[in-house]
Structure formats: structure tokens, C-alpha cells
Motif scaffolding. Structure first.
Motif, PDB file in Angstrom:
ATOM      1  N   CYS A 131       1.054  -1.720  -0.376  1.00  0.00           N
ATOM      2  CA  CYS A 131       0.269  -0.073   0.003  1.00  0.00           C
ATOM      3  C   CYS A 131       0.786   1.381   0.234  1.00  0.00           C
ATOM      4  N   PRO A 132       0.627   2.124  -1.261  1.00  0.00           N
ATOM      5  CA  PRO A 132       1.531   3.161  -1.141  1.00  0.00           C
ATOM      6  C   PRO A 132       0.931   4.186  -0.200  1.00  0.00           C
ATOM      7  N   GLY A 140      10.660   7.743  -1.281  1.00  0.00           N
ATOM      8  CA  GLY A 140      11.441   8.775  -1.926  1.00  0.00           C
ATOM      9  C   GLY A 140      11.493   9.138  -3.271  1.00  0.00           C
ATOM     10  N   GLY A 141      10.578   9.008  -3.819  1.00  0.00           N
ATOM     11  CA  GLY A 141      10.491   8.701  -5.447  1.00  0.00           C
ATOM     12  C   GLY A 141      11.893   8.089  -6.312  1.00  0.00           C
ATOM     13  N   GLY A 142      11.093   8.558  -7.525  1.00  0.00           N
ATOM     14  CA  GLY A 142      12.671   7.540  -8.413  1.00  0.00           C
ATOM     15  C   GLY A 142      11.202   6.196  -9.013  1.00  0.00           C
ATOM     16  N   PRO A 143      12.162   4.770  -9.843  1.00  0.00           N
ATOM     17  CA  PRO A 143      11.575   4.400 -10.122  1.00  0.00           C
ATOM     18  C   PRO A 143      11.025   3.499  -9.280  1.00  0.00           C
ATOM     19  N   ILE A 144       9.641   2.879  -9.587  1.00  0.00           N
ATOM     20  CA  ILE A 144       8.981   1.461  -8.609  1.00  0.00           C
ATOM     21  C   ILE A 144       8.185   1.048 -10.033  1.00  0.00           C
ATOM     22  N   VAL A 159      -2.403   4.673  -9.231  1.00  0.00           N
ATOM     23  CA  VAL A 159      -2.072   5.845  -8.098  1.00  0.00           C
ATOM     24  C   VAL A 159      -0.914   5.384  -7.559  1.00  0.00           C
ATOM     25  N   VAL A 160       0.103   4.450  -7.190  1.00  0.00           N
ATOM     26  CA  VAL A 160       1.148   4.497  -7.185  1.00  0.00           C
ATOM     27  C   VAL A 160       2.436   5.339  -7.781  1.00  0.00           C
ATOM     28  N   ALA A 161       1.581   5.923  -9.739  1.00  0.00           N
ATOM     29  CA  ALA A 161       2.299   6.903 -10.301  1.00  0.00           C
ATOM     30  C   ALA A 161       2.627   8.483  -9.669  1.00  0.00           C
ATOM     31  N   ASP A 162       1.846   8.788  -7.969  1.00  0.00           N
ATOM     32  CA  ASP A 162       2.071   9.682  -7.144  1.00  0.00           C
ATOM     33  C   ASP A 162       3.039   9.877  -6.425  1.00  0.00           C
ATOM     34  N   TRP A 163       4.107   8.038  -5.804  1.00  0.00           N
ATOM     35  CA  TRP A 163       5.203   8.122  -5.452  1.00  0.00           C
ATOM     36  C   TRP A 163       6.181   7.959  -6.285  1.00  0.00           C
ATOM     37  N   GLY A 164       6.060   7.967  -7.502  1.00  0.00           N
ATOM     38  CA  GLY A 164       7.775   7.862  -7.953  1.00  0.00           C
ATOM     39  C   GLY A 164       7.734   7.473 -10.190  1.00  0.00           C
ATOM     40  N   ARG A 187      -0.939   8.718 -16.697  1.00  0.00           N
ATOM     41  CA  ARG A 187      -0.185   9.205 -15.646  1.00  0.00           C
ATOM     42  C   ARG A 187       1.479   8.875 -15.431  1.00  0.00           C
ATOM     43  N   ASN A 188       1.614   8.868 -17.211  1.00  0.00           N
ATOM     44  CA  ASN A 188       3.138   8.653 -17.215  1.00  0.00           C
ATOM     45  C   ASN A 188       3.522   6.655 -16.358  1.00  0.00           C
TER      46      ASN A 188
END
Ligand SMILES: Cc1cc2nc3c(=O)[nH]c(=O)nc-3n(C[C@H](O)[C@H](O)[C@H](O)COP(=O)(O)OP(=O)(O)OC[C@H]3O[C@@H](n4cnc5c(N)ncnc54)[C@H](O)[C@@H]3O)c2cc1C
Length: 301
Positions: A131-132, A140-144, A159-164, A187-188
Motif C-alpha cells: 500500500c503506497p 522517496g520517488g524514483g523508479p517503482i 495510483v502509485v504513480a503519485d509516488w514515483g 499517469r506516465n
């Protein structure tokens, strides 16, 4: 001695219910096997005033506080069976015989079953995440990565795209429909088709996702929606009604967390489609209130 209530499961929901009953001076026994769902994570997040504290520590503090109430009993062990009807339940506990109770709360949580991919299970709760909102900030961002396990995994990736910077590994699941593909693009989220064969250690503490076609991708974390299963079969053996949700089967409860069987209540991840510590604690409080009200207004009082 017959208990006013027995609680199966001394996790966040079960202990929250126990406070209510203990403070009403009711006799309550909590049976717990000591394996809460989040035991794999070193820290819990998003819990009011406890952000960053370990889940096991939060539960240990709660147990210590509850032990101070003279009507509370803890039994360490596994409840393996329950039978009876309202005001007369009998709960079998491995190595402890049977405990009699007027009300029963099922707060035994759920089990996360992960896809059988080497390297995944040992990283659960550390860099393989569910769960994000609980653990996304610390990445802390970056590849996820998001590993598809379910038709809703594409939604999870958006949704997770907001975190990286998210890659959705389809893991040989059918490709999303056109509308979903358009949303993923907006959402890239990049899509990586092909079966995942293994999770390894990559460079700089990253995870390496290895596909069967030999390609590898290093990510800082991988989100996986596990298959959720009720723990044990006590609810089913009592005849409690279940319902399907996108996350799996849960117990059906009403507004005060009563199940379809009189005298049996359910609270926590086993009775809601999405659980976290705060939400299941609130459910436990509601179940505690429900059981207490029901005890108050019946013959034995
Ligand atoms: C890896 C991971 C990390 C998480 N991190 C967070 C976070 O940071 N913040 C957050 O808010 N939420 C987090 N969550 C969600 C949170 O852990 C759950 O929502 C919460 O634990 C559910 O509480 P519960 O009381 O329903 O069940 P649990 O906490 O799972 O407790 C159930 C208890 O019942 C016991 N039990 C089960 N069956 C029996 C039986 N037959 N007899 C006796 N005892 C039994 C178990 O041993 C366990 O102690 C996380 C979840 C996971 C998987």
C-alpha cells in the motif's frame, strides 16, 4: 467461568474492542496467536501520533495497558473451533481446552498470499509493498514497479504513480483495455509485458525484476496486490455470511459489526474491503460497543 466475550485475534481490531469491554468491567478473554498481518514491516505509518512506530510495539503497548484491567485475560494460542449460540458459545483453543462466552468477536485478520515468484516473499513488507499510503513516502520517488496480479493492478499503478516513476509489469496477465491504457499513459505509467521469473538484488539497494525473456529492471520498490484470504475456518463453521469484494471474501457485518449469526461479531481486515490500523481499530471499537449494548439488554445483563 463464562466470559462476557471472547475475542479471537489480539491484533488492532481485537484489542480496540477489548478496551471498550474492559472499561465496561466486562469479563473478556483475548485469544491470540501473535502473527498480525503487518509483522513483516519494521514501521507503521499514517497512524495518529504513532507515525513510524512498529506495529508489533503498538500492539505490545496495548496488551500491557489492557493487562492492568482485572477483567481481562490473555490466552496465547490458536483458536481452532467455535460452536454454540448466543449466550452460550464454546471456543476451543489448542493446548488450553475450551472457553465459554456469551458473545464472540472474530478479529483474526486476513492472510496475504503472494504470487509464487522466487525472491518476492522474503522482501514482503520491506521493499515488496502492499500500500503506497502506508509505505510509499519512504521510497522517496524514483523508479517503482507494480506487479500485476489482478485486473485492478492497472488501477493500482495509476495510483502509485503519485509516488514515483512507475512501471507496470503485466506478468503475462491480459493487456488492459484501451481506456485503461490511455489512463496509464496520462499517469506516465510504462507497461512492461512478459512473465516475471524472479526478484533479485539489484545495484544500490534496488530490486531487480527479471523477466522470463531475460530483460531486467531495477526499481526501488515493487507494489503487489496479494490474494487475500480469511484466516482459519471458524466463521464458516459458525455459518456467518460472507461476501465477495475485489480484494477477496470478507465477513458481512452490519453497522455495529454484528455478523449474520446472533451473538457473533467481526471486526478488522476480515470484515472490510480495505483495512489499515486506524480503520480496523475503529471497527474494533464499534464491535466492542455493539457487544456491550447487546449484553446490557439481555436477560443475564
Ligand atoms: C506488510 C504490511 C504493512 C502494513 N503497514 C501498515 C501501516 O504502515 N499502517 C497501517 O495503518 N496499516 C498497515 N498495514 C495494514 C494493517 O497491518 C492491517 O490493516 C491490520 O493489521 C489489520 O488488523 P486486524 O486486527 O484486522 O488483524 P491483524 O493485525 O492481522 O491481527 C489478527 C490477529 O489475530 C491472530 N489470529 C488469527 N487467527 C487466530 C486464531 N485462530 N486464534 C488466535 N489468534 C488468531 C493473529 O495472530 C493476529 O495477531 C500493513 C499491512 C501489511 C501486510
Amino acid at each position: 467461568m463464562q466470559q462476557d466475550a471472547v475475542i479471537i485475534g489480539g491484533g488492532f481490531a481485537g484489542l480496540s474492542a477489548a478496551y471498550i469491554l474492559a472499561r465496561a468491567r466486562r469479563h473478556v478473554t483475548i485469544i491470540d496467536s501473535g502473527t498480525p498481518r503487518n509483522r513483516f514491516a519494521a514501521h507503521s505509518h499514517g497512524v495518529l501520533a504513532l507515525d513510524g512506530k512498529s506495529g508489533l510495539e503498538i500492539l505490545a503497548d496495548a496488551r500491557a495497558q489492557l493487562t492492568a484491567y482485572p477483567t481481562v485475560t490473555f490466552v496465547e494460542g490458536e483458536a481452532h473451533a467455535a460452536e454454540g449460540t448466543i449466550d452460550d458459545f464454546h471456543i476451543g483453543v489448542t493446548g488450553h481446552g475450551s472457553i465459554a462466552a456469551r458473545r464472540l468477536l472474530l478479529a483474526s485478520g486476513i492472510e496475504d498470499r503472494l504470487p509464487d515468484i522466487p525472491g518476492l516473499a522474503e522482501r514482503w513488507g520491506k521493499t515488496v509493498l502492499h500500500c503506497p499510503y502506508c509505505h510509499g513516502y519512504e521510497i522517496g520517488g524514483g523508479p517503482i514497479g507494480v506487479l500485476a496480479t489482478h485486473p485492478m493492478s492497472a488501477h493500482q499503478a495509476t495510483v502509485v504513480a503519485d509516488w514515483g516513476d512507475v512501471t507496470l509489469f503485466t506478468n503475462a496477465m491480459p493487456e488492459p483495455d484501451e481506456a485503461t491504457l490511455a489512463l496509464l499513459e496520462r499517469r506516465n505509467v510504462s507497461l512492461q509485458p512478459g512473465a516475471v521469473s524472479m526478484i533479485e538484488t539489484g545495484t544500490c539497494d534496488r530490486l531487480r525484476v527479471r523477466l522470463e525473456n531475460g530483460r531486467t529492471f531495477d526499481v526501488k520498490a515493487l507494489f503487489v496486490a496479494a490474494d487475500l484470504h480469511l484466516r482459519g475456518t471458524i466463521a464458516q463453521s459458525l455459518g456467518c455470511e460472507l461476501q465477495d469484494t475485489p480484494a477477496g471474501k470478507i465477513l458481512t457485518t452490519d453497522a455495529i459489526k454484528a455478523t449474520s449469526i446472533p451473538g457473533v461479531y467481526a471486526a478488522g481486515d476480515n470484515a472490510r474491503a480495505f483495512g489499515n490500523i486506524t480503520l480496523v481499530s475503529a471497527d474494533g471499537v464499534m464491535a466492542g460497543l455493539g457487544m456491550h449494548q447487546s449484553l446490557m439488554f439481555t436477560a443475564h445483563s
